[in-house]
Design a protein around this motif. Structure first.
Motif, PDB file in Angstrom:
ATOM      1  N   ALA A   1      23.723 123.063 -38.305  1.00  0.00           N
ATOM      2  CA  ALA A   1      24.236 122.499 -39.437  1.00  0.00           C
ATOM      3  C   ALA A   1      23.630 121.168 -39.848  1.00  0.00           C
ATOM      4  N   THR A   2      24.384 120.634 -40.942  1.00  0.00           N
ATOM      5  CA  THR A   2      24.094 119.274 -41.275  1.00  0.00           C
ATOM      6  C   THR A   2      25.288 118.167 -40.960  1.00  0.00           C
ATOM      7  N   LEU A   3      25.186 117.260 -40.390  1.00  0.00           N
ATOM      8  CA  LEU A   3      26.270 116.331 -40.428  1.00  0.00           C
ATOM      9  C   LEU A   3      26.185 115.206 -41.236  1.00  0.00           C
ATOM     10  N   VAL A   4      27.439 114.707 -41.712  1.00  0.00           N
ATOM     11  CA  VAL A   4      27.680 113.536 -42.651  1.00  0.00           C
ATOM     12  C   VAL A   4      28.406 112.699 -41.782  1.00  0.00           C
ATOM     13  N   VAL A   5      27.763 111.349 -41.469  1.00  0.00           N
ATOM     14  CA  VAL A   5      28.588 110.442 -41.034  1.00  0.00           C
ATOM     15  C   VAL A   5      29.088 109.662 -42.024  1.00  0.00           C
ATOM     16  N   MET A   6      30.421 109.627 -41.961  1.00  0.00           N
ATOM     17  CA  MET A   6      31.329 109.141 -42.696  1.00  0.00           C
ATOM     18  C   MET A   6      32.109 107.804 -42.219  1.00  0.00           C
ATOM     19  N   GLU A   7      32.488 107.202 -43.047  1.00  0.00           N
ATOM     20  CA  GLU A   7      33.259 105.565 -42.819  1.00  0.00           C
ATOM     21  C   GLU A   7      34.486 105.716 -43.414  1.00  0.00           C
TER      22      GLU A   7
ATOM     23  N   GLU B   1      38.821 103.987 -43.059  1.00  0.00           N
ATOM     24  CA  GLU B   1      39.237 102.857 -42.672  1.00  0.00           C
ATOM     25  C   GLU B   1      39.308 102.491 -40.905  1.00  0.00           C
ATOM     26  N   LYS B   2      38.781 101.685 -40.697  1.00  0.00           N
ATOM     27  CA  LYS B   2      38.375 101.431 -39.206  1.00  0.00           C
ATOM     28  C   LYS B   2      37.695 102.034 -38.444  1.00  0.00           C
ATOM     29  N   ARG B   3      37.421 103.341 -38.945  1.00  0.00           N
ATOM     30  CA  ARG B   3      36.791 104.388 -37.941  1.00  0.00           C
ATOM     31  C   ARG B   3      35.582 105.166 -38.710  1.00  0.00           C
ATOM     32  N   SER B   4      34.735 105.756 -37.889  1.00  0.00           N
ATOM     33  CA  SER B   4      33.779 106.633 -38.507  1.00  0.00           C
ATOM     34  C   SER B   4      33.774 108.061 -37.899  1.00  0.00           C
ATOM     35  N   LYS B   5      33.611 109.140 -38.493  1.00  0.00           N
ATOM     36  CA  LYS B   5      33.467 110.590 -37.901  1.00  0.00           C
ATOM     37  C   LYS B   5      32.213 111.169 -38.583  1.00  0.00           C
ATOM     38  N   CYS B   6      31.875 112.378 -37.888  1.00  0.00           N
ATOM     39  CA  CYS B   6      30.878 113.228 -38.284  1.00  0.00           C
ATOM     40  C   CYS B   6      31.505 114.509 -38.949  1.00  0.00           C
ATOM     41  N   LEU B   7      31.131 114.655 -40.248  1.00  0.00           N
ATOM     42  CA  LEU B   7      31.818 115.748 -41.008  1.00  0.00           C
ATOM     43  C   LEU B   7      30.466 116.938 -40.812  1.00  0.00           C
ATOM     44  N   LEU B   8      31.130 118.152 -40.388  1.00  0.00           N
ATOM     45  CA  LEU B   8      30.088 119.225 -40.337  1.00  0.00           C
ATOM     46  C   LEU B   8      30.164 120.107 -41.232  1.00  0.00           C
ATOM     47  N   VAL B   9      29.020 120.322 -42.194  1.00  0.00           N
ATOM     48  CA  VAL B   9      28.825 120.987 -43.562  1.00  0.00           C
ATOM     49  C   VAL B   9      27.610 121.882 -43.429  1.00  0.00           C
ATOM     50  N   ASP B  10      27.613 122.922 -44.004  1.00  0.00           N
ATOM     51  CA  ASP B  10      26.465 123.615 -44.092  1.00  0.00           C
ATOM     52  C   ASP B  10      25.077 122.859 -44.570  1.00  0.00           C
ATOM     53  N   GLU B  11      25.237 122.390 -45.838  1.00  0.00           N
ATOM     54  CA  GLU B  11      24.025 121.933 -46.554  1.00  0.00           C
ATOM     55  C   GLU B  11      24.378 120.845 -47.481  1.00  0.00           C
ATOM     56  N   ILE B  12      23.341 120.129 -47.698  1.00  0.00           N
ATOM     57  CA  ILE B  12      23.704 119.303 -48.793  1.00  0.00           C
ATOM     58  C   ILE B  12      22.742 119.634 -49.922  1.00  0.00           C
ATOM     59  N   LEU B  13      23.507 119.726 -51.079  1.00  0.00           N
ATOM     60  CA  LEU B  13      23.027 120.245 -52.213  1.00  0.00           C
ATOM     61  C   LEU B  13      22.143 119.109 -53.296  1.00  0.00           C
ATOM     62  N   GLY B  14      22.592 117.928 -53.011  1.00  0.00           N
ATOM     63  CA  GLY B  14      22.173 116.932 -53.802  1.00  0.00           C
ATOM     64  C   GLY B  14      23.165 116.011 -54.075  1.00  0.00           C
ATOM     65  N   LYS B  15      22.555 114.677 -54.983  1.00  0.00           N
ATOM     66  CA  LYS B  15      23.565 113.891 -55.359  1.00  0.00           C
ATOM     67  C   LYS B  15      23.819 113.919 -56.907  1.00  0.00           C
ATOM     68  N   GLU B  16      24.914 113.412 -57.434  1.00  0.00           N
ATOM     69  CA  GLU B  16      25.207 113.705 -58.848  1.00  0.00           C
ATOM     70  C   GLU B  16      26.394 112.657 -59.346  1.00  0.00           C
ATOM     71  N   GLU B  17      26.173 112.197 -60.359  1.00  0.00           N
ATOM     72  CA  GLU B  17      27.138 111.457 -60.840  1.00  0.00           C
ATOM     73  C   GLU B  17      28.439 112.162 -61.570  1.00  0.00           C
ATOM     74  N   VAL B  18      29.537 112.096 -61.174  1.00  0.00           N
ATOM     75  CA  VAL B  18      30.482 112.905 -61.810  1.00  0.00           C
ATOM     76  C   VAL B  18      31.657 112.284 -62.357  1.00  0.00           C
ATOM     77  N   VAL B  19      32.163 112.806 -63.456  1.00  0.00           N
ATOM     78  CA  VAL B  19      33.412 112.240 -63.862  1.00  0.00           C
ATOM     79  C   VAL B  19      34.547 112.778 -63.233  1.00  0.00           C
ATOM     80  N   ILE B  20      35.359 112.014 -62.837  1.00  0.00           N
ATOM     81  CA  ILE B  20      36.573 112.320 -62.092  1.00  0.00           C
ATOM     82  C   ILE B  20      37.818 113.048 -63.009  1.00  0.00           C
TER      83      ILE B  20
END
Lengths: 130, 734
Positions: free
Chosen positions: B667-673, B675-694
């Motif tokens: 799979a693909t791992l996303v290292v995320m930061e 508060e105070k700690r980091s973890k690896c998030l396990l996902v299947d795939e990265i689709l891309g980057k996008e600016e989104v309206v919240i």
């Protein structure tokens, strides 16, 4: 008959320079027996601690305004007859009428000259003597 | 109360008039009569004795005019005498027949003539008692000292006390800003202006008197609620008190024999006060001539600064004159810039819009952008192969993105106001702590989303407090260290990428590397043998529970440290860093997104679901070796990322989805930061980057852990925006 220049006058104003201005003007008129207080509360303390013959008070002061001081003086049995000259910035009708109703002896509008101040004092003192 | 009693009251008044010793009404007598008249009119009103009410009321006004010297005393006396006699006979009529058969109109007419009509509404402002005859041009300080009161010591006292009093205004304004309805604060600001005005009038300082009077009038209106206390009004009062201070400062310079700088022009501030009094929307402070010239590219910053300095050299000249005479700018350029400046002042082509309406508009534009992109990606349309439709759609796309850009700009305001508040805060704080601090601001015109302004305020305040309290040394310590007695705090803002960067730097003592290390070791944040770079040491103060100040003051030591500031900054998706050199000073660098409405997101896929991860929280994307995966029974799964063991968080487990890959090395791992700690998030795939309206998820879904909002993706599907911190907490709870 001229006014007794040895009259003890209490100047009440929160702005020290203003007290000095009035003191200087009084001096030009020959009045040198002067005490000062920085607001109504301090003025009442002075009035309670020593005999004073005349009060010149500013209208706008913190803690206790000139009008409140005037009312306090007029409702005090020992002090109520004291001449009270109110100093105002403008002759605003509401202010002046409020002071007149509260028993002010006269009022004087800033800025004034030594002559005008003298006249006002003499007028008040003479009308009392009459 | 009946007519008989009312008559007794009137008779009493008449008899006290008869017993007057002299044929005149002095002030104490007038006071007595005014009080008696008040009683009579009050009673006449309850008894519906209209004529008595009118007549007595008229006599009261007559007395007021006499007191104010607006009616000649002798005329007043005569009228009052006749009025009282008439009043007695009217009272007689009411007493005997319940009405008055005669008419008081004739007398009332005469009275009105003497008092001046209209009777009630007049608000007399007698300034005619002012002895000075010569009129000084309004707004400029009378520079010639000859008609000033000779008493120099009075003038000196006035300067000292006046500056002190005006200094109090600033403190109280800060309070007023927090509680705009508090009358005590308005009074406390009113009084110094009033006192300064009073003394200035004696000393013939007309410019000062006029300005203080104008400001006082303005505050009086605010006090009587004729004017709302708005940030614009507060700015105006501050600008006014600054000008007043400058005028008194100039007086001091003159007294001390220094050459006067330029005559202070108060016409601008006077005009702004006039406008404000009329309740008009306060125009922004017009741009300075120099700023306009720099913007137009006529001169550069450096030339401007030098020219400004030279303009100060006596005889002082205006900037425009200096520039023209030295050939730096052509008269045409200067006059064009002056015209532009004048336009700003008269520019009324602005309207106020409720921020809610703007928010809605920007929201809808966001929707439009998405819908537009859905249409563009529609396979049905693309398969038509119609060139006109393709062209029209691409035209639509460019219009929509232009629309989005210009609508976002609507909500942007310059950071200036925030900086001004900060400057005041520095002054206030340094005054309390006895430190001497100057504030320099750079990039005040840098714009930021209006909605962000309030959000960034608290973190910035904390950094400012920190700089003054911990960074700045006491004046004597600064001199010992060979620095100027007065320290400087610099506030700087600029745009970088899609962010606004705000730097707060001081030239204080800087961070003490050794002190921080010791403290961190003591608190168990680092080991005693850890080798850290300077940057790493500096960052230690951002860790929870860290404070290097020896004592807790009421300023910074409020139980929150820089860690809370960092968290607040990160909550706004901002970043924070510290640069510091021991003995030289410290700089806090914070970067915030320009707006909270758009987020830079990474779209990831897990099973058939798509999620958006905020890019700011992503450190790395990796596909690990099999060897770097560790799983000890009963312990958490970990991944070795460049020597660090990071816990593995399986997104599919948290959200209960069937994933494509379960093995981290597939799979693909996303290292995320977080508060105070980091973890690896396990996902299947990265689709891309996008600016989104919240998009808000609404009240019912607001508290779902791990999800901070939703967004409509370019293809029209909804994606959830994930909150790293929430995900971490979910993983830790499992």
């Amino acid at each position: 008959m001229s006014v007794n220049k040895n009259l003890k006058i209490l100047i009440v104003d929160d702005f020290a320079t203003m007290r000095k201005v009035i003191r200087n003007l009084l001096k030009q008129g020959g009045f040198e027996n002067v005490v000062e207080a920085e607001d109504g509360v301090a003025a009442l303390k002075v009035l309670k601690s020593q005999p004073v013959d005349f009060i010149i008070s500013d209208w706008n002061m913190p803690n206790m305004s000139g009008l409140e001081l005037l009312k306090a003086v007029r409702s005090d049995d020992e002090l109520k007859a004291l001449p009270f000259l109110m100093v105002t910035a403008e002759a605003l009708k509401d202010n002046v009428v409020a002071a007149v109703k509260a028993g002010v002896s006269n009022y004087i509008v800033k800025p004034f000259t030594a002559e005008v101040l003298n006249e006002k004092i003499e007028k008040i003192v003479k009308s009392l003597a009459a | 109360m009946d007519y008989a009693e009312l008559r007794r009251e009137i008779d009493e008044m008449a008899s006290s008039f008869l017993f007057l010793e002299k044929k005149e009404i002095d002030i104490p007598t007038a006071g007595q009569f005014l009080n008696q008249i008040e009683t009579v009119t009050g009673h006449a009103e309850t008894l519906h004795a209209g004529e008595i009410n009118r007549l007595a009321g008229g006599l009261g006004q007559l007395l007021e005019k006499v007191v104010l010297d607006a009616v000649d005393a002798a005329v007043g006396f005569g009228l009052f005498e006749r009025g009282i006699v008439l009043l007695q006979s009217v009272a007689d009529g009411y007493c005997n027949a319940g009405r008055y058969d005669g008419s008081i109109d004739g007398f009332m007419g005469e009275l009105a003539g003497a008092i001046g009509i209209p009777l009630e509404t007049q608000r007399e402002e007698t300034e005619s008692a002012t002895p000075q005859a010569g009129s000084v041009p309004a707004g400029t300080v009378a520079a010639s000292g000859k008609d000033r009161v000779q008493d120099e010591s009075l003038l000196k006292d006035f300067i000292t006390e006046g500056l002190e009093y005006i200094g109090e205004i600033e403190v109280n304004i800060l309070n007023l800003e927090q509680e705009p309805d508090n009358k005590d604060y308005i009074n406390a600001i009113f009084r110094p202006f009033h006192s300064v005005k009073g003394v200035a009038s004696f000393l013939n300082l007309d410019g000062i008197r006029t300005l203080a009077h104008d400001l006082e009038t303005l505050l009086d209106k605010a006090r009587n609620e004729a004017l709302p206390v708005t940030p614009e009004l507060i700015d105006l009062i501050l600008d006014g008190s600054d000008t007043l201070k400058a005028m008194i400062g100039q007086l001091r310079d003159e007294m001390e024999g220094r050459e006067a700088t330029a005559v202070i022009d108060t016409s601008d501030i006077a005009r702004r006060i006039k406008l404000a009094e009329q309740g008009a929307d306060l125009p922004k402070q017009p741009k300075k001539l120099g700023t306009i010239l720099v913007e137009e590219g006529v001169i550069n910053e450096e030339e401007l600064e030098q020219a400004l300095e030279r303009s100060q050299i006596p005889p002082p000249r205006k900037l425009g004159q200096t520039l023209i005479s030295e050939g730096i700018a052509s008269p045409k350029d200067v006059s064009r810039a002056l015209r532009k400046q004048a336009q700003q002042v008269t520019d009324s082509n602005t309207i106020r819009v409720d921020i809610k309406k703007l928010d809605d508009l920007i929201d809808m534009v966001g929707e439009l952008v998405i819908t537009q992109s859905m249409i563009r990606q529609s396979e049905t349309l693309q398969s038509l192969g119609d060139r006109k439709i393709v062209r029209d759609i691409s035209q639509l796309a460019s219009i929509t993105s232009e629309l989005q850009r210009s609508s976002t700009v609507l909500r942007m305001i310059p950071i200036k106001q925030t900086f001004q508040r900060m400057s005041r805060l520095v002054r206030d704080l340094s005054k309390n702590s006895g430190k001497l601090v100057n504030v320099v601001t750079v990039g005040e015109d840098t714009e930021i989303d209006r909605n962000m302004v309030d959000e960034i305020y608290n973190p910035l305040v904390h950094m400012i407090r920190n700089a003054v309290d911990h960074g700045m040394e006491m004046p004597e310590d600064r001199i010992k260290a060979g620095k100027p007695e007065r320290g400087t705090i610099k506030l700087k803002a600029f745009h970088r990428g899609g962010n606004i960067v705000i730097e707060i730097s001081d030239d204080g003592r800087g961070l003490s590397r050794e002190k921080i290390r010791q403290k961190a070791i003591k608190n168990g944040l680092i080991g005693s043998t850890d080798a850290l770079t300077d940057q790493e040491v500096n960052r230690l103060i951002l860790l929870p529970g860290f404070s290097t100040a020896d004592k807790i003051t009421d300023i910074s030591g409020r139980g929150v440290g820089m860690d809370v500031v960092k968290q607040a900054v990160e909550k706004l998706r901002g970043k924070m860093d510290i640069q510091s050199t021991e003995g030289k000073g410290t700089t806090f660098v914070t970067g915030f997104p320009l707006t909270m409405a758009i987020i830079d997101g990474m779209i990831v896929k897990v099973g058939s679901e798509r999620y958006i991860l905020p890019t700011v929280a992503i450190r790395q994307l990796i596909r690990p070796d099999r060897a770097s995966y560790n799983c000890i029974v009963g312990e958490a799964e970990t991944i070795n990322v460049m020597g660090r063991l990071l816990p593995l968080v399986r997104l599919h487990k948290l959200f209960d989805i069937e994933p494509v890959n379960r093995n981290p090395w597939e799979a693909t791992l996303v290292v995320m930061e977080g508060e105070k700690r980091s973890k690896c998030l396990l996902v299947d795939e990265i689709l891309g980057k996008e600016e989104v309206v919240i998009k808000n998820l609404g009240e019912s879904l607001k508290r779902i852990k791990g999800v901070s909002g939703g967004a409509i993706l370019g293809d029209g599907n909804v994606g959830l925006i994930l909150d790293p911190e929430g995900l971490f907490e979910m993983a830790e709870a499992n």
